[in-house]
Design an enzyme around this catalytic site. Structure first.
Site, PDB file in Angstrom:
ATOM      1  N   ASP A   1      -7.803 -15.910 -10.101  1.00  0.00           N
ATOM      2  CA  ASP A   1      -7.641 -15.738  -8.657  1.00  0.00           C
ATOM      3  C   ASP A   1      -6.311 -16.351  -8.202  1.00  0.00           C
ATOM      4  O   ASP A   1      -5.980 -17.472  -8.612  1.00  0.00           O
ATOM      5  CB  ASP A   1      -8.818 -16.475  -7.983  1.00  0.00           C
ATOM      6  CG  ASP A   1      -8.982 -16.098  -6.531  1.00  0.00           C
ATOM      7  OD1 ASP A   1      -7.965 -15.971  -5.822  1.00  0.00           O
ATOM      8  OD2 ASP A   1     -10.139 -15.952  -6.098  1.00  0.00           O
TER       9      ASP A   1
ATOM     10  N   THR B   1       3.050  -3.773   3.647  1.00  0.00           N
ATOM     11  CA  THR B   1       2.684  -2.456   4.160  1.00  0.00           C
ATOM     12  C   THR B   1       3.371  -2.167   5.489  1.00  0.00           C
ATOM     13  O   THR B   1       3.707  -3.089   6.238  1.00  0.00           O
ATOM     14  CB  THR B   1       1.154  -2.400   4.350  1.00  0.00           C
ATOM     15  OG1 THR B   1       0.815  -1.275   5.137  1.00  0.00           O
ATOM     16  CG2 THR B   1       0.631  -3.628   5.089  1.00  0.00           C
ATOM     17  N   ASP B   2       3.507  -0.892   5.807  1.00  0.00           N
ATOM     18  CA  ASP B   2       4.040  -0.497   7.116  1.00  0.00           C
ATOM     19  C   ASP B   2       3.039  -0.768   8.244  1.00  0.00           C
ATOM     20  O   ASP B   2       3.400  -0.741   9.425  1.00  0.00           O
ATOM     21  CB  ASP B   2       4.455   0.988   7.127  1.00  0.00           C
ATOM     22  CG  ASP B   2       3.316   1.962   6.818  1.00  0.00           C
ATOM     23  OD1 ASP B   2       2.191   1.505   6.508  1.00  0.00           O
ATOM     24  OD2 ASP B   2       3.558   3.182   6.890  1.00  0.00           O
ATOM     25  N   GLU B   3       1.765  -1.037   7.863  1.00  0.00           N
ATOM     26  CA  GLU B   3       0.738  -1.184   8.898  1.00  0.00           C
ATOM     27  C   GLU B   3       0.961  -2.433   9.756  1.00  0.00           C
ATOM     28  O   GLU B   3       0.410  -2.548  10.846  1.00  0.00           O
ATOM     29  CB  GLU B   3      -0.660  -1.184   8.260  1.00  0.00           C
ATOM     30  CG  GLU B   3      -0.869   0.076   7.429  1.00  0.00           C
ATOM     31  CD  GLU B   3      -2.303   0.357   7.023  1.00  0.00           C
ATOM     32  OE1 GLU B   3      -3.222  -0.138   7.677  1.00  0.00           O
ATOM     33  OE2 GLU B   3      -2.478   1.105   6.046  1.00  0.00           O
TER      34      GLU B   3
ATOM     35  N   TYR C   1      -7.036  -6.010   8.289  1.00  0.00           N
ATOM     36  CA  TYR C   1      -6.167  -5.855   7.107  1.00  0.00           C
ATOM     37  C   TYR C   1      -4.703  -6.052   7.476  1.00  0.00           C
ATOM     38  O   TYR C   1      -3.997  -6.882   6.876  1.00  0.00           O
ATOM     39  CB  TYR C   1      -6.365  -4.459   6.478  1.00  0.00           C
ATOM     40  CG  TYR C   1      -5.259  -4.077   5.503  1.00  0.00           C
ATOM     41  CD1 TYR C   1      -5.054  -4.797   4.332  1.00  0.00           C
ATOM     42  CD2 TYR C   1      -4.403  -2.998   5.767  1.00  0.00           C
ATOM     43  CE1 TYR C   1      -4.043  -4.463   3.435  1.00  0.00           C
ATOM     44  CE2 TYR C   1      -3.387  -2.649   4.882  1.00  0.00           C
ATOM     45  CZ  TYR C   1      -3.211  -3.391   3.714  1.00  0.00           C
ATOM     46  OH  TYR C   1      -2.197  -3.060   2.847  1.00  0.00           O
TER      47      TYR C   1
ATOM     48  N   LYS D   1      -1.978  -8.989   6.374  1.00  0.00           N
ATOM     49  CA  LYS D   1      -0.710  -8.709   5.679  1.00  0.00           C
ATOM     50  C   LYS D   1       0.463  -9.216   6.518  1.00  0.00           C
ATOM     51  O   LYS D   1       1.442  -9.742   5.980  1.00  0.00           O
ATOM     52  CB  LYS D   1      -0.563  -7.211   5.392  1.00  0.00           C
ATOM     53  CG  LYS D   1      -1.513  -6.654   4.355  1.00  0.00           C
ATOM     54  CD  LYS D   1      -1.350  -7.259   2.955  1.00  0.00           C
ATOM     55  CE  LYS D   1      -0.068  -6.854   2.269  1.00  0.00           C
ATOM     56  NZ  LYS D   1      -0.032  -7.312   0.848  1.00  0.00           N
TER      57      LYS D   1
ATOM     58  N   ASP E   1     -14.987   8.129  14.447  1.00  0.00           N
ATOM     59  CA  ASP E   1     -13.671   7.566  14.142  1.00  0.00           C
ATOM     60  C   ASP E   1     -13.776   6.100  13.689  1.00  0.00           C
ATOM     61  O   ASP E   1     -14.764   5.422  13.968  1.00  0.00           O
ATOM     62  CB  ASP E   1     -12.778   7.663  15.393  1.00  0.00           C
ATOM     63  CG  ASP E   1     -11.296   7.733  15.026  1.00  0.00           C
ATOM     64  OD1 ASP E   1     -10.957   7.549  13.839  1.00  0.00           O
ATOM     65  OD2 ASP E   1     -10.491   7.970  15.949  1.00  0.00           O
TER      66      ASP E   1
HETATM   67  P1  NAD Z   1      -5.844  -2.340  -4.671  1.00  0.00           P
HETATM   68  O1  NAD Z   1      -6.933  -2.742  -3.730  1.00  0.00           O
HETATM   69  O2  NAD Z   1      -5.972  -1.059  -5.434  1.00  0.00           O
HETATM   70  O3  NAD Z   1      -5.628  -3.484  -5.780  1.00  0.00           O
HETATM   71  C1  NAD Z   1      -5.581  -4.841  -5.450  1.00  0.00           C
HETATM   72  C2  NAD Z   1      -5.641  -5.642  -6.752  1.00  0.00           C
HETATM   73  O4  NAD Z   1      -5.576  -7.044  -6.417  1.00  0.00           O
HETATM   74  C3  NAD Z   1      -6.933  -5.427  -7.540  1.00  0.00           C
HETATM   75  O5  NAD Z   1      -6.637  -5.277  -8.914  1.00  0.00           O
HETATM   76  C4  NAD Z   1      -7.709  -6.715  -7.303  1.00  0.00           C
HETATM   77  O6  NAD Z   1      -8.581  -7.054  -8.384  1.00  0.00           O
HETATM   78  C5  NAD Z   1      -6.590  -7.730  -7.131  1.00  0.00           C
HETATM   79  N1  NAD Z   1      -7.008  -8.897  -6.356  1.00  0.00           N
HETATM   80  C6  NAD Z   1      -7.666  -8.904  -5.155  1.00  0.00           C
HETATM   81  N2  NAD Z   1      -7.892 -10.166  -4.761  1.00  0.00           N
HETATM   82  C7  NAD Z   1      -7.337 -10.976  -5.703  1.00  0.00           C
HETATM   83  C8  NAD Z   1      -7.219 -12.382  -5.848  1.00  0.00           C
HETATM   84  N3  NAD Z   1      -7.731 -13.221  -4.933  1.00  0.00           N
HETATM   85  N4  NAD Z   1      -6.569 -12.873  -6.919  1.00  0.00           N
HETATM   86  C9  NAD Z   1      -6.053 -12.030  -7.866  1.00  0.00           C
HETATM   87  N5  NAD Z   1      -6.139 -10.688  -7.779  1.00  0.00           N
HETATM   88  C10 NAD Z   1      -6.782 -10.176  -6.718  1.00  0.00           C
HETATM   89  O7  NAD Z   1      -4.519  -2.370  -3.803  1.00  0.00           O
HETATM   90  P2  NAD Z   1      -3.218  -1.458  -3.895  1.00  0.00           P
HETATM   91  O8  NAD Z   1      -3.437  -0.233  -3.113  1.00  0.00           O
HETATM   92  O9  NAD Z   1      -2.787  -1.366  -5.311  1.00  0.00           O
HETATM   93  O10 NAD Z   1      -2.184  -2.357  -3.088  1.00  0.00           O
HETATM   94  C11 NAD Z   1      -1.377  -3.341  -3.757  1.00  0.00           C
HETATM   95  C12 NAD Z   1      -0.488  -4.028  -2.734  1.00  0.00           C
HETATM   96  O11 NAD Z   1       0.323  -3.052  -2.088  1.00  0.00           O
HETATM   97  C13 NAD Z   1      -1.269  -4.735  -1.621  1.00  0.00           C
HETATM   98  O12 NAD Z   1      -0.611  -5.941  -1.330  1.00  0.00           O
HETATM   99  C14 NAD Z   1      -1.193  -3.772  -0.444  1.00  0.00           C
HETATM  100  O13 NAD Z   1      -1.243  -4.452   0.787  1.00  0.00           O
HETATM  101  C15 NAD Z   1       0.170  -3.148  -0.678  1.00  0.00           C
HETATM  102  N6  NAD Z   1       0.348  -1.774  -0.150  1.00  0.00           N
HETATM  103  C16 NAD Z   1      -0.556  -0.779  -0.448  1.00  0.00           C
HETATM  104  C17 NAD Z   1      -0.330   0.514   0.020  1.00  0.00           C
HETATM  105  C18 NAD Z   1      -1.269   1.643  -0.325  1.00  0.00           C
HETATM  106  O14 NAD Z   1      -1.076   2.766   0.175  1.00  0.00           O
HETATM  107  N7  NAD Z   1      -2.270   1.450  -1.180  1.00  0.00           N
HETATM  108  C19 NAD Z   1       0.797   0.799   0.806  1.00  0.00           C
HETATM  109  C20 NAD Z   1       1.703  -0.240   1.096  1.00  0.00           C
HETATM  110  C21 NAD Z   1       1.455  -1.523   0.605  1.00  0.00           C
HETATM  111  P1  TYD Z   2      -6.837   5.256   4.034  1.00  0.00           P
HETATM  112  O1  TYD Z   2      -6.626   6.001   2.750  1.00  0.00           O
HETATM  113  O2  TYD Z   2      -8.024   4.374   4.168  1.00  0.00           O
HETATM  114  O3  TYD Z   2      -5.484   4.454   4.307  1.00  0.00           O
HETATM  115  P2  TYD Z   2      -4.988   3.657   5.661  1.00  0.00           P
HETATM  116  O4  TYD Z   2      -6.143   3.444   6.552  1.00  0.00           O
HETATM  117  O5  TYD Z   2      -4.474   2.378   5.058  1.00  0.00           O
HETATM  118  O6  TYD Z   2      -3.902   4.515   6.253  1.00  0.00           O
HETATM  119  O7  TYD Z   2      -6.891   6.326   5.211  1.00  0.00           O
HETATM  120  C1  TYD Z   2      -5.828   7.233   5.426  1.00  0.00           C
HETATM  121  C2  TYD Z   2      -6.131   7.996   6.688  1.00  0.00           C
HETATM  122  O8  TYD Z   2      -7.293   8.815   6.458  1.00  0.00           O
HETATM  123  C3  TYD Z   2      -6.485   7.088   7.850  1.00  0.00           C
HETATM  124  O9  TYD Z   2      -5.953   7.651   9.065  1.00  0.00           O
HETATM  125  C4  TYD Z   2      -8.007   7.099   7.887  1.00  0.00           C
HETATM  126  C5  TYD Z   2      -8.338   8.492   7.382  1.00  0.00           C
HETATM  127  N1  TYD Z   2      -9.623   8.613   6.639  1.00  0.00           N
HETATM  128  C6  TYD Z   2     -10.514   9.638   6.975  1.00  0.00           C
HETATM  129  O10 TYD Z   2     -10.266  10.439   7.890  1.00  0.00           O
HETATM  130  N2  TYD Z   2     -11.687   9.728   6.261  1.00  0.00           N
HETATM  131  C7  TYD Z   2     -12.012   8.862   5.268  1.00  0.00           C
HETATM  132  O11 TYD Z   2     -13.130   8.977   4.680  1.00  0.00           O
HETATM  133  C8  TYD Z   2     -11.070   7.837   4.923  1.00  0.00           C
HETATM  134  C9  TYD Z   2     -11.372   6.851   3.827  1.00  0.00           C
HETATM  135  C10 TYD Z   2      -9.886   7.751   5.637  1.00  0.00           C
END
Ligand code: NAD
Ligand code: TYD
Length: 354
Positions: free
Chosen positions: A57, A132-134, A158, A162, A288
């Site tokens: 962790d 993230t852009d969020e 979330y 971040k 929603d």
């Molecule tokens: P994910 O949820 O698929 O993976 C997260 C990983 O972190 C998992 O392997 C989990 O086991 C590990 N983890 C969680 N808590 C932990 C802890 N306390 N200690 C050690 N490991 C831990 O996430 P992802 O989609 O691969 O995102 C990775 C990073 O990129 C995140 O920081 C996320 O905010 C950022 N990000 C994601 C997206 C996207 O579209 N998925 C976009 C922009 C930024």
């Molecule tokens: P998601 O993949 O959860 O990413 P994020 O919320 O980080 O953008 O969702 C992408 C978009 O799709 C978001 O506007 C929420 C929508 N969404 C649905 O409409 N149905 C679903 O079942 C899920 C998981 C997401």
């Protein structure tokens, strides 16, 4: 060598696989293997001496200290996070723990380690924070895309967690001089994406003949980027990013959710036609998401201008590869859908009126 956190998750595992496909620089991969972490994502590295997996962790300071002392990485690339907005609405606590506390723990461990390094290693050391852009909140229909100078206006637990982690990283640079960079990326898609997120959920539900849940009116916009392009952007920032700076990474690819749904359905109609009829028959509008951000879009000109990065994939090429990957990896899907996945589907969708 480098220390990657969260390298068994979606983006982290793609990053580790790409890194070792392009260089022999070893990776120590620290991951807690939450529901989102999956050793199977890294199966191609079994027996590869360049990859050391550590199940642990990021909040465990003693563990992080010992990894830094033992392996002396030249960089930390920090992916580990709780990453799903809907889960953050149902249970924000884990997001505060990992995203805020975990990043704080890593920063403190990195700071202590960095202070002991000889001058050359100290100057070369990097802490790259993946964000993230969020954090920027939600755009109106005619607003320009998010630039690095946008104010932070996070709207979900979330994105708030971040945003908090981004601020900590910034402060550790400003106050202590820790050599950090941060990237803020738009929505990723591609192989090893956990099927709680929109695109993989659409694929696996279609193949199972289950409803394709569209939140609200389906007109929310995201800026989709193929995951290996994000990984290339991170490598570019790690190699040439200016200390203390942030870089926005995006796909120049804004799409409404309903258009994503229709695109995935059409690709599946082509690649795996269903005798029962077109997959679009499964589209179901549901309640929603509370506080649902309407539009995200990234202005990725800074990383292009300063570091020469641009996405290599178009959405057409990336989404086709992605659908094909899921069709060819039914065993991976079955594996991640076992266990607690079913509980999550119940928690998130049972009360959404279809
Ligand atoms: P994910 O949820 O698929 O993976 C997260 C990983 O972190 C998992 O392997 C989990 O086991 C590990 N983890 C969680 N808590 C932990 C802890 N306390 N200690 C050690 N490991 C831990 O996430 P992802 O989609 O691969 O995102 C990775 C990073 O990129 C995140 O920081 C996320 O905010 C950022 N990000 C994601 C997206 C996207 O579209 N998925 C976009 C922009 C930024
Ligand atoms: P998601 O993949 O959860 O990413 P994020 O919320 O980080 O953008 O969702 C992408 C978009 O799709 C978001 O506007 C929420 C929508 N969404 C649905 O409409 N149905 C679903 O079942 C899920 C998981 C997401």
């Amino acid at each position: 060598m480098i220390l990657v956190t969260g390298g068994a998750g979606f983006i982290g595992s793609n990053f580790v696989l790409d890194w070792l496909a392009q260089s022999d620089e070893p990776v120590v991969n620290l991951d807690a293997l939450t529901y989102a972490g999956n050793r199977a994502n890294l199966a191609a590295l079994d027996g590869d001496a360049r990859h050391t997996f550590v199940h642990g962790d990021i909040c465990d300071r003693a563990l992080v200290d010992s990894l830094l002392a033992t392996h002396r990485p030249r960089a930390i690339v920090h992916f580990a996070a709780e990453s799903h907005v809907d889960r953050s609405i149902h249970g924000p606590g884990a997001f505060m723990k990992t995203n805020v506390d975990g990043t704080f723990t890593l920063l403190e461990a990195a700071r202590a380690h960095w202070a002991t390094l000889p001058d050359g290693e100290k100057a070369a050391f990097r802490f790259h924070h993946v964000s993230t852009d969020e954090v920027y909140g939600s755009l109106g229909p005619t607003d320009p895309p998010f630039a690095e100078t946008n104010p932070y206006e996070p709207n979900s637990p979330y994105s708030a967690s971040k945003a908090a982690s981004d601020h900590l990283v910034r402060a550790w640079h400003h106050t202590y001089g820790l050599p950090v960079t941060t990237s803020n990326c738009s929505n990723n898609y591609g192989p090893y994406h956990f099927p709680e997120k929109l695109i993989p959920l659409l694929i696996v539900n279609s193949l199972a003949g289950k409803p394709l849940p569209v939140y609200g009116d389906g007109q929310q916009i995201r800026d989709w980027l193929y995951v290996t392009d994000h990984c290339a952007g991170i490598r570019a920032v790690l190699a040439g990013g200016k200390l203390g700076e942030t870089y926005n990474i995006g796909g120049w690819n804004e799409k409404a959710n309903i258009d994503i749904v229709k695109t995935v359905c059409a690709l599946l109609d082509e690649l795996r036609p269903d005798p029962a009829g077109p997959y679009s028959r499964l589209i179901t509008y549901v309640t929603d998401r509370p506080g649902h951000d309407r539009r995200y879009a990234i202005d990725a000109r800074k990383i292009e201008r300063e570091l020469g990065w641009r996405p290599a994939e178009t959405f057409d090429t990336g989404i086709r590869k992605t659908v094909q990957w899921y069709l060819e990896h039914a065993d991976w899907v079955a594996n991640v859908q076992s266990g607690a996945y079913k509980d999550w589907v119940n928690t998130n969708y049972a009360d959404r009126v279809g």
